[in-house]
Design an enzyme around this catalytic site. Structure first.
Site, PDB file in Angstrom:
ATOM      1  N   ASP A 144      -2.544   3.146   5.240  1.00 21.51           N
ATOM      2  CA  ASP A 144      -3.222   2.656   4.038  1.00 21.51           C
ATOM      3  C   ASP A 144      -2.692   3.453   2.847  1.00 21.51           C
ATOM      4  OD1 ASP A 144      -5.781   2.122   2.173  1.00 21.51           O
ATOM      5  OD2 ASP A 144      -5.795   0.682   3.810  1.00 21.51           O
ATOM      6  N   ASN A 159       0.830  -1.202   0.000  1.00 17.98           N
ATOM      7  CA  ASN A 159       0.000   0.000   0.000  1.00 17.98           C
ATOM      8  C   ASN A 159       0.870   1.259   0.000  1.00 17.98           C
ATOM      9  OD1 ASN A 159      -2.563   1.246   0.087  1.00 17.98           O
ATOM     10  ND2 ASN A 159      -3.255  -0.217   1.629  1.00 17.98           N
TER      11      ASN A 159
END
Length: 214
Positions: A121, A73
């Site tokens: 994230d 990510n």
């Protein structure tokens, strides 16, 4: 990998890449030199280190450049294009690599955000070289300095932000996606706007994301 023509809607298959069973692709972004990077993740168990970061070149070559990941990510390049920042969401690790001609080297650990701080994230880079990371577990957007210092923490009206992206005429608006699926009733009651798309004005411009070289 497909190329989508936004005018005609035509979808052209460019390349197939086999992934281990139980895995899927996750975060992807184009590098400043026009290559497409995309990472995979363990979707079945969210704990196995089966994730890989791949580089897909305009000539059709696909190469693995980083492995031993759980959830790849947070791809973002420094303003000069010479560093790639990357996070492993379930590994709770943010790292920075030297970047040259599609290759990564000299990995440095930036931070290990826990659940309370905001598990990393998706992410974006600003022109000052700071890394804006969606803290999916804490409902925040974290701005990390190159030295690993948490420079800023922005509380968001959603439980689980997933990806920031700079835009607007002056590149000083952060657009932030969030998820709703899988949240508890208590989380949704506390932050009912979860799943929405948000716009946040900031005092620094973002680094534009490149387009795939053709």
């Amino acid at each position: 990998f497909h190329r989508l023509d936004l005018d005609s809607g035509r979808l052209q298959l460019l390349q197939r890449q086999a992934l281990p069973e139980g895995c899927r692709f996750n975060d992807g972004k184009v590098s400043p030199d026009g290559r497409f990077f995309v990472g995979s993740m363990d979707e079945a168990q969210l704990s196995r280190r089966l994730g890989v970061l791949y580089r897909f070149d305009p000539d059709g070559r696909c190469e693995a450049v980083l492995d031993d990941l759980i959830v790849s990510n947070g791809l973002a390049w420094s303003p000069d294009g010479r560093q790639l920042w990357h996070s492993d969401s379930k590994g709770q690790l943010i790292r920075c690599f030297d970047y040259h001609n599609g290759q990564l080297s000299n990995p440095r650990e930036i931070a290990r955000p826990d659940e309370a701080a905001g598990r990393p994230d998706g992410a974006a880079m600003d022109v000052d070289g700071f890394y804006w990371s969606a803290g999916i577990s804490a409902g925040v957007l974290n701005r990390w300095a190159p030295d690993g210092r948490l420079d800023r923490r922005v509380e968001l009206p959603c439980a689980a932000p997933t990806m920031p992206c700079f835009g607007g005429p002056d590149m000083k608006t952060l657009f932030i996606t969030s998820l709703r699926h899988g949240l508890s009733a208590a989380q949704l009651a506390h932050r009912p706007l979860s799943g929405g798309l948000f716009a946040l004005r900031v005092d620094v411009a973002g680094v534009p994301v490149a387009r795939f070289k053709q």
